[in-house]
Motif scaffolding. Structure first.
Motif, PDB file in Angstrom:
ATOM      1  N   ARG A 125       0.816  -1.217   0.000  1.00 33.04           N
ATOM      2  CA  ARG A 125       0.000   0.000   0.000  1.00 33.04           C
ATOM      3  C   ARG A 125       0.853   1.273   0.000  1.00 33.04           C
ATOM      4  O   ARG A 125       0.324   2.366   0.162  1.00 33.04           O
ATOM      5  CB  ARG A 125      -0.904   0.033   1.235  1.00 33.04           C
ATOM      6  CG  ARG A 125      -1.950  -1.029   1.255  1.00 33.04           C
ATOM      7  CD  ARG A 125      -3.024  -0.709   0.268  1.00 33.04           C
ATOM      8  NE  ARG A 125      -4.151  -1.623   0.435  1.00 33.04           N
ATOM      9  CZ  ARG A 125      -5.273  -1.500  -0.233  1.00 33.04           C
ATOM     10  NH1 ARG A 125      -5.424  -0.523  -1.077  1.00 33.04           N
ATOM     11  NH2 ARG A 125      -6.228  -2.376  -0.061  1.00 33.04           N
ATOM     12  N   MET A 126       2.152   1.147  -0.164  1.00 32.18           N
ATOM     13  CA  MET A 126       3.021   2.319  -0.115  1.00 32.18           C
ATOM     14  C   MET A 126       2.638   3.388  -1.146  1.00 32.18           C
ATOM     15  O   MET A 126       2.736   4.579  -0.843  1.00 32.18           O
ATOM     16  CB  MET A 126       4.492   1.914  -0.263  1.00 32.18           C
ATOM     17  CG  MET A 126       5.455   3.041   0.028  1.00 32.18           C
ATOM     18  SD  MET A 126       5.304   3.779   1.676  1.00 32.18           S
ATOM     19  CE  MET A 126       6.291   2.663   2.633  1.00 32.18           C
ATOM     20  N   PRO A 127       2.153   3.038  -2.340  1.00 31.76           N
ATOM     21  CA  PRO A 127       1.747   4.101  -3.272  1.00 31.76           C
ATOM     22  C   PRO A 127       0.616   4.992  -2.738  1.00 31.76           C
ATOM     23  O   PRO A 127       0.410   6.095  -3.245  1.00 31.76           O
ATOM     24  CB  PRO A 127       1.287   3.328  -4.516  1.00 31.76           C
ATOM     25  CG  PRO A 127       2.063   2.049  -4.459  1.00 31.76           C
ATOM     26  CD  PRO A 127       2.151   1.722  -2.988  1.00 31.76           C
ATOM     27  N   GLU A 128      -0.073   4.547  -1.700  1.00 34.10           N
ATOM     28  CA  GLU A 128      -1.167   5.339  -1.117  1.00 34.10           C
ATOM     29  C   GLU A 128      -0.672   6.329  -0.065  1.00 34.10           C
ATOM     30  O   GLU A 128      -1.479   7.052   0.527  1.00 34.10           O
ATOM     31  CB  GLU A 128      -2.199   4.408  -0.469  1.00 34.10           C
ATOM     32  CG  GLU A 128      -2.782   3.367  -1.386  1.00 34.10           C
ATOM     33  CD  GLU A 128      -3.613   3.966  -2.506  1.00 34.10           C
ATOM     34  OE1 GLU A 128      -4.095   5.109  -2.373  1.00 34.10           O
ATOM     35  OE2 GLU A 128      -3.775   3.278  -3.523  1.00 34.10           O
ATOM     36  N   ILE A 129       0.638   6.398   0.160  1.00 32.48           N
ATOM     37  CA  ILE A 129       1.198   7.200   1.247  1.00 32.48           C
ATOM     38  C   ILE A 129       0.776   8.668   1.179  1.00 32.48           C
ATOM     39  O   ILE A 129       0.502   9.296   2.191  1.00 32.48           O
ATOM     40  CB  ILE A 129       2.744   7.071   1.309  1.00 32.48           C
ATOM     41  CG1 ILE A 129       3.306   7.714   2.581  1.00 32.48           C
ATOM     42  CG2 ILE A 129       3.402   7.673   0.087  1.00 32.48           C
ATOM     43  CD1 ILE A 129       3.152   6.881   3.790  1.00 32.48           C
ATOM     44  N   PHE A 130       0.682   9.228  -0.023  1.00 33.38           N
ATOM     45  CA  PHE A 130       0.347  10.646  -0.149  1.00 33.38           C
ATOM     46  C   PHE A 130      -1.115  10.907   0.203  1.00 33.38           C
ATOM     47  O   PHE A 130      -1.433  11.900   0.847  1.00 33.38           O
ATOM     48  CB  PHE A 130       0.671  11.153  -1.554  1.00 33.38           C
ATOM     49  CG  PHE A 130       2.106  10.923  -1.935  1.00 33.38           C
ATOM     50  CD1 PHE A 130       3.128  11.585  -1.278  1.00 33.38           C
ATOM     51  CD2 PHE A 130       2.434  10.018  -2.929  1.00 33.38           C
ATOM     52  CE1 PHE A 130       4.455  11.365  -1.596  1.00 33.38           C
ATOM     53  CE2 PHE A 130       3.759   9.791  -3.267  1.00 33.38           C
ATOM     54  CZ  PHE A 130       4.773  10.456  -2.600  1.00 33.38           C
ATOM     55  N   ARG A 131      -2.001  10.002  -0.181  1.00 29.13           N
ATOM     56  CA  ARG A 131      -3.416  10.139   0.191  1.00 29.13           C
ATOM     57  C   ARG A 131      -3.607   9.899   1.687  1.00 29.13           C
ATOM     58  O   ARG A 131      -4.408  10.574   2.334  1.00 29.13           O
ATOM     59  CB  ARG A 131      -4.275   9.178  -0.622  1.00 29.13           C
ATOM     60  CG  ARG A 131      -4.355   9.569  -2.100  1.00 29.13           C
ATOM     61  CD  ARG A 131      -5.198   8.615  -2.924  1.00 29.13           C
ATOM     62  NE  ARG A 131      -6.513   8.408  -2.346  1.00 29.13           N
ATOM     63  CZ  ARG A 131      -7.167   7.249  -2.390  1.00 29.13           C
ATOM     64  NH1 ARG A 131      -6.630   6.188  -2.977  1.00 29.13           N
ATOM     65  NH2 ARG A 131      -8.358   7.131  -1.856  1.00 29.13           N
ATOM     66  N   ILE A 132      -2.852   8.950   2.236  1.00 25.11           N
ATOM     67  CA  ILE A 132      -2.915   8.689   3.680  1.00 25.11           C
ATOM     68  C   ILE A 132      -2.455   9.930   4.443  1.00 25.11           C
ATOM     69  O   ILE A 132      -3.061  10.323   5.443  1.00 25.11           O
ATOM     70  CB  ILE A 132      -2.069   7.453   4.053  1.00 25.11           C
ATOM     71  CG1 ILE A 132      -2.728   6.191   3.486  1.00 25.11           C
ATOM     72  CG2 ILE A 132      -1.875   7.351   5.559  1.00 25.11           C
ATOM     73  CD1 ILE A 132      -1.862   4.948   3.552  1.00 25.11           C
TER      74      ILE A 132
END
Length: 177
Positions: free
Chosen positions: A83-90
């Motif tokens: 899920r690292m690509p979701e870091i900016f949304r997180i």
């Protein structure tokens, strides 16, 4: 059903708040996300489906030092669950949760010309008085509004621009014809 970003952000928020480290974890997540955003090689490394979770965890240990254990565990979980690509949304979701927790609200004043900082400040003070929340105030210029102001308070918009008034007049004339 909540999307994964919301679930992950809530989990990090709750863990950090429970440990009394919410501000530190938020700041460290910001630093990590900024570093990731500014380095294409890091993005390729952490976002690549071709590298194993173990390789990414090892790389993270070399890249991050002195971070709160809650953040390290969280980032390792993101790596493990791919899920690292979701870091900016997180990060954005965590910021929203932090603002709600700390009773802060974003306010943007848009005008056709540069406003006197004192005027912008008074607008911010009035919004604080009416909402009971601390204001994170910004001001910007957009000459396409022609005059007046557009005030964005959180996700609400008050459009008192001349452009908006002209558009309403145009619609009224068009429907009357």
């Amino acid at each position: 059903m909540q999307d994964a970003v919301h679930v992950y952000a809530n989990a990090l928020f709750e863990a950090a708040r429970d440990k009394g480290k919410l501000d530190e974890v938020r700041e460290q997540l910001d630093q990590f996300a900024d570093a990731l955003d500014g380095d294409r090689d890091l993005q390729v490394f952490f976002f690549s489906p071709y590298l194993s979770s173990a390789e990414k965890r090892e790389g993270m240990k070399r890249a991050i030092s002195g971070a709160e254990p809650e953040l390290i565990n969280f980032l390792e979980l993101l790596v493990e669950k791919q899920r690292m690509p979701e870091i900016f949304r997180i990060r954005r979701e965590l910021d929203e949760l932090w603002k709600r927790e700390n009773r802060r609200i974003d306010v943007t004043v848009t005008s056709a010309v540069e406003l006197d900082p004192a005027v912008v400040g008074r607008i911010g003070e009035e919004v604080e008085r009416q909402t009971g929340e601390e204001v994170d105030l910004s001001s910007r210029v957009d000459d396409s509004i022609l005059g007046g102001i557009v005030l964005q308070v959180g996700n609400m918009v008050l459009d008192a621009s001349i452009r908006s008034r002209l558009e309403k007049l145009r619609k009224t004339v068009a429907t009357a014809a």
